[in-house]
Motif scaffolding. Structure first.
Motif, PDB file in Angstrom:
ATOM      1  N   PRO A  23       0.851  -1.202   0.000  1.00  0.00           N
ATOM      2  CA  PRO A  23       0.000   0.000   0.000  1.00  0.00           C
ATOM      3  C   PRO A  23       0.885   1.250   0.000  1.00  0.00           C
ATOM      4  CG  PRO A  23       0.091  -0.963   2.187  1.00  0.00           C
ATOM      5  CD  PRO A  23       0.870  -1.884   1.311  1.00  0.00           C
ATOM      6  N   SER A  24       0.618   2.159  -0.918  1.00  0.00           N
ATOM      7  CA  SER A  24       1.466   3.346  -1.050  1.00  0.00           C
ATOM      8  C   SER A  24       1.518   4.166   0.232  1.00  0.00           C
ATOM      9  CB  SER A  24       0.919   4.213  -2.185  1.00  0.00           C
ATOM     10  OG  SER A  24       1.942   4.505  -3.070  1.00  0.00           O
ATOM     11  N   ILE A  25       0.350   4.289   0.871  1.00  0.00           N
ATOM     12  CA  ILE A  25       0.301   5.003   2.156  1.00  0.00           C
ATOM     13  C   ILE A  25       0.310   3.919   3.236  1.00  0.00           C
ATOM     14  CG2 ILE A  25      -1.032   6.673   3.562  1.00  0.00           C
ATOM     15  CD1 ILE A  25      -0.436   7.863   0.839  1.00  0.00           C
TER      16      ILE A  25
ATOM     17  N   ALA B 126       0.529   4.008   6.503  1.00  0.00           N
ATOM     18  CA  ALA B 126      -0.172   4.227   7.780  1.00  0.00           C
ATOM     19  C   ALA B 126      -0.943   5.532   7.714  1.00  0.00           C
ATOM     20  CB  ALA B 126       0.833   4.300   8.919  1.00  0.00           C
ATOM     21  N   GLN B 127      -1.981   5.614   8.516  1.00  0.00           N
ATOM     22  CA  GLN B 127      -2.713   6.875   8.621  1.00  0.00           C
ATOM     23  C   GLN B 127      -2.629   7.340  10.067  1.00  0.00           C
ATOM     24  OE1 GLN B 127      -6.567   6.000   6.614  1.00  0.00           O
ATOM     25  NE2 GLN B 127      -5.217   4.519   5.664  1.00  0.00           N
ATOM     26  N   ILE B 128      -2.470   8.636  10.225  1.00  0.00           N
ATOM     27  CA  ILE B 128      -2.284   9.161  11.579  1.00  0.00           C
ATOM     28  C   ILE B 128      -3.424  10.110  11.934  1.00  0.00           C
ATOM     29  CG2 ILE B 128      -0.708  10.428  13.107  1.00  0.00           C
ATOM     30  CD1 ILE B 128       1.548   9.559  11.176  1.00  0.00           C
TER      31      ILE B 128
ATOM     32  N   LEU C 273     -10.663  10.175  -2.414  1.00  0.00           N
ATOM     33  CA  LEU C 273     -11.590  10.618  -3.475  1.00  0.00           C
ATOM     34  C   LEU C 273     -11.147  10.104  -4.839  1.00  0.00           C
ATOM     35  CD1 LEU C 273     -12.491  14.346  -2.776  1.00  0.00           C
ATOM     36  CD2 LEU C 273     -14.069  12.513  -3.339  1.00  0.00           C
ATOM     37  N   GLY C 274      -9.854   9.774  -4.947  1.00  0.00           N
ATOM     38  CA  GLY C 274      -9.321   9.391  -6.253  1.00  0.00           C
ATOM     39  C   GLY C 274      -9.359   7.885  -6.506  1.00  0.00           C
ATOM     40  N   GLN C 275     -10.010   7.118  -5.621  1.00  0.00           N
ATOM     41  CA  GLN C 275      -9.946   5.651  -5.712  1.00  0.00           C
ATOM     42  C   GLN C 275     -10.357   5.111  -7.092  1.00  0.00           C
ATOM     43  OE1 GLN C 275     -11.922   3.702  -2.478  1.00  0.00           O
ATOM     44  NE2 GLN C 275     -11.768   1.693  -3.406  1.00  0.00           N
TER      45      GLN C 275
HETATM   46  C1  HEM Z   1      -2.743   4.304  -5.561  1.00  0.00           C
HETATM   47  C2  HEM Z   1      -3.112   5.573  -5.440  1.00  0.00           C
HETATM   48  C3  HEM Z   1      -3.692   6.195  -4.197  1.00  0.00           C
HETATM   49  C4  HEM Z   1      -3.707   5.725  -2.913  1.00  0.00           C
HETATM   50  C5  HEM Z   1      -3.120   4.416  -2.386  1.00  0.00           C
HETATM   51  C6  HEM Z   1      -4.402   6.722  -2.106  1.00  0.00           C
HETATM   52  C7  HEM Z   1      -4.623   6.597  -0.750  1.00  0.00           C
HETATM   53  C8  HEM Z   1      -5.308   7.515   0.012  1.00  0.00           C
HETATM   54  C9  HEM Z   1      -5.561   7.387   1.429  1.00  0.00           C
HETATM   55  C10 HEM Z   1      -5.074   6.227   2.306  1.00  0.00           C
HETATM   56  C11 HEM Z   1      -6.280   8.472   1.823  1.00  0.00           C
HETATM   57  C12 HEM Z   1      -6.817   8.748   3.225  1.00  0.00           C
HETATM   58  C13 HEM Z   1      -5.802   9.523   3.996  1.00  0.00           C
HETATM   59  C14 HEM Z   1      -6.270   9.761   5.418  1.00  0.00           C
HETATM   60  O1  HEM Z   1      -7.397   9.422   5.757  1.00  0.00           O
HETATM   61  O2  HEM Z   1      -5.454  10.274   6.185  1.00  0.00           O
HETATM   62  C15 HEM Z   1      -6.486   9.313   0.651  1.00  0.00           C
HETATM   63  C16 HEM Z   1      -7.160  10.512   0.651  1.00  0.00           C
HETATM   64  C17 HEM Z   1      -7.327  11.298  -0.465  1.00  0.00           C
HETATM   65  N1  HEM Z   1      -6.951  10.995  -1.753  1.00  0.00           N
HETATM   66 FE1  HEM Z   1      -5.980   9.344  -2.357  1.00  0.00          FE
HETATM   67  N2  HEM Z   1      -4.790   7.759  -2.912  1.00  0.00           N
HETATM   68  C18 HEM Z   1      -4.383   7.492  -4.193  1.00  0.00           C
HETATM   69  C19 HEM Z   1      -4.581   8.290  -5.317  1.00  0.00           C
HETATM   70  C20 HEM Z   1      -5.295   9.452  -5.348  1.00  0.00           C
HETATM   71  C21 HEM Z   1      -5.543  10.245  -6.533  1.00  0.00           C
HETATM   72  C22 HEM Z   1      -5.075   9.884  -7.961  1.00  0.00           C
HETATM   73  C23 HEM Z   1      -6.260  11.340  -6.139  1.00  0.00           C
HETATM   74  C24 HEM Z   1      -6.791  12.485  -6.955  1.00  0.00           C
HETATM   75  C25 HEM Z   1      -6.503  12.761  -8.201  1.00  0.00           C
HETATM   76  C26 HEM Z   1      -6.468  11.228  -4.700  1.00  0.00           C
HETATM   77  C27 HEM Z   1      -7.147  12.142  -3.931  1.00  0.00           C
HETATM   78  C28 HEM Z   1      -7.334  12.033  -2.568  1.00  0.00           C
HETATM   79  C29 HEM Z   1      -7.976  13.062  -1.778  1.00  0.00           C
HETATM   80  C30 HEM Z   1      -8.535  14.392  -2.299  1.00  0.00           C
HETATM   81  C31 HEM Z   1      -7.981  12.601  -0.447  1.00  0.00           C
HETATM   82  C32 HEM Z   1      -8.494  13.339   0.791  1.00  0.00           C
HETATM   83  C33 HEM Z   1      -9.929  12.958   1.098  1.00  0.00           C
HETATM   84  C34 HEM Z   1     -10.475  13.686   2.314  1.00  0.00           C
HETATM   85  O3  HEM Z   1      -9.695  14.136   3.176  1.00  0.00           O
HETATM   86  O4  HEM Z   1     -11.704  13.794   2.404  1.00  0.00           O
HETATM   87  N3  HEM Z   1      -5.869  10.070  -4.263  1.00  0.00           N
HETATM   88  N4  HEM Z   1      -5.898   8.693  -0.432  1.00  0.00           N
END
Ligand code: HEM
Length: 398
Positions: free
Chosen positions: A270-272, A274-276, A347-349
């Motif tokens: 998983p790229s991320i 851990a979440q804090i 949001l980007g899932q």
């Molecule tokens: C393999 C690719 C990706 C992974 C593994 C990933 C993972 C995550 C994770 C784990 C979070 C939650 C972080 C938290 O709760 O602290 C998150 C939030 C977010 N991601 Fe992704 N992400 C990916 C790609 C993308 C892409 C391509 C975009 C947009 C173009 C994106 C936009 C966002 C946004 C806007 C949030 C914040 C949502 C909020 O706070 O309401 N992500 N992502």
């Protein structure tokens, strides 16, 4: 997640993006509402041609490398970083994607400076001291904002002229934000969205999407090199479903094996990692009562590798475990969360899943690949989970 909140960050780090990820409460809810329509599946469907364009450029480049040789060695990680940068720029900025790429270059520099800041202690007010580095930080930040404001002005002008509505993420955001430009400062008081907020979100997409998606594609090629049987199964499925045609939204939806592989890669890498969060007041978490001010780390990587949830083969690459869908793959609820969970779910899932499926399908249609002897398996964390020494692969034309 009830009363668990995001952590406060050093202002020198916050400079890289002050978007949705840093918001809480009503402001966060409102921002999420503004961003959501841009990621609706119908909109993503219309973005597929942009992903295709970025992938075609990459494939042409790799084919050229193989024009005189039957095989070649390539570090695919930087290649895939370029691919995701290009794809995000096209999908976020549409016709202004070259300006978007300029911004992304500056952001790369800004991230390097932020990583430096993160490794030293921050003294309150230090960001205002005119050191050479702070001046450079300020210059880059102003340049990024100036360029983005320029692009936004162009989009708003075209919207005012009543031209065809663009389907890029920025235009969709502007439509959904319904900005009242003349009353921008007043808007802030009303707690609505300003141009500066839109600028921060544009910066955030690059941060959220570039490395994470490139890592996913990279680990996917590495794991399919290590497991040629799965590489062949995935290729057979792609060729049966799409033949030699460019995969499109409908055909990508039919790729079940590719989908299983994607989930297994996201589970193991998983790229991320851990979440804090932190508690602002007394909070009940499972059987525990946490007082206010506690930092909570949710260890995605450990949970994804835990035998209690995944069985004895937790460490093995076995896409089969996702055959009956994500909910049946593990023994525990919520043992798989590469994109987070709850209200702050990524949001980007869906955007990522389409892009990754398309990228893999096109590579499988054109090449076979195996690990190069110079590849050293060393997953390491630098914000995201990356291959420390790159991803050296031997490519062959099919
Ligand atoms: C393999 C690719 C990706 C992974 C593994 C990933 C993972 C995550 C994770 C784990 C979070 C939650 C972080 C938290 O709760 O602290 C998150 C939030 C977010 N991601 Fe992704 N992400 C990916 C790609 C993308 C892409 C391509 C975009 C947009 C173009 C994106 C936009 C966002 C946004 C806007 C949030 C914040 C949502 C909020 O706070 O309401 N992500 N992502």
């Amino acid at each position: 997640m009830g009363t668990l909140f995001n952590q406060k960050v050093n202002p020198l780090i916050k400079m890289i993006s002050n978007g949705i990820n840093s918001l809480e409460g009503e402001q966060w809810a409102q921002r999420r509402k503004m961003l959501k329509p841009a990621f609706h599946i119908d909109k993503l469907k219309e973005m597929v041609p942009n992903f295709q364009t970025s992938c075609i450029e990459l494939i042409k480049k790799w084919q050229k490398l193989l024009s005189e040789e039957s095989s070649c060695e390539l570090d695919v990680w930087p290649e895939l970083l370029n691919l995701t940068e290009d794809a995000i720029s096209r999908t976020v900025f549409g016709t202004n994607f070259e300006e978007g790429k300029q911004v992304f270059k500056l952001q790369t520099e800004q991230i390097t400076l932020a990583i430096e800041a993160a490794s030293s202690i921050y003294l309150p007010g230090f960001r205002f001291v005119p050191t050479t580095k702070n001046n450079w930080r300020k210059f880059i930040n102003n340049e990024i904002k100036r360029t983005l404001r320029d692009v936004i002005d162009k989009k708003l002008d075209s919207m005012k002229m009543g031209g065809n509505a663009d389907d890029d993420i920025l235009s969709l955001m502007l439509q959904s934000a319904n900005l009242n430009i003349a009353g921008e400062d007043k808007n802030r008081k009303n707690n609505t969205i300003t141009i500066d907020d839109v600028i921060e979100e544009c910066k955030g997409f690059y941060l959220a999407g570039k490395d994470t998606t490139a890592n996913l594609l990279t680990w996917m090629l590495i794991l399919l090199s290590m497991h040629p049987i799965w590489q062949q199964k995935a290729r057979d499925e792609v060729l049966q479903t799409c033949g030699e045609n460019m995969p499109n939204f409908e055909s990508l939806n039919r790729l079940k094996i590719v989908n299983m592989i994607l989930h297994e890669v996201l589970r193991l890498y998983p790229s991320i990692i851990a979440q804090i969060r932190h508690t602002k007041k007394k909070t009940k978490l499972g059987d525990m009562i946490l007082p206010a001010g506690v930092h909570v780390l949710i260890p995605t990587l450990q949970v994804h590798h835990d035998e209690e949830f995944w069985g004895e083969d937790a460490e093995e690459f076995n896409p089969e475990r996702f055959k009956e869908g994500v909910s049946k793959a593990s023994k525990g609820e919520n043992a798989y969360f590469p994109f987070g969970w709850g209200p702050r779910l990524c949001l980007g899932q869906a955007f990522v899943m389409i892009q990754a499926k398309l990228g893999l399908a096109i590579v499988l249609q054109n090449f076979s690949f195996e690990l190069s002897p110079s590849y050293a398996h060393a997953p390491s964390v630098s914000i995201t989970l990356q291959p420390q020494f790159g991803a050296h692969i031997i490519l062959r034309r099919l």
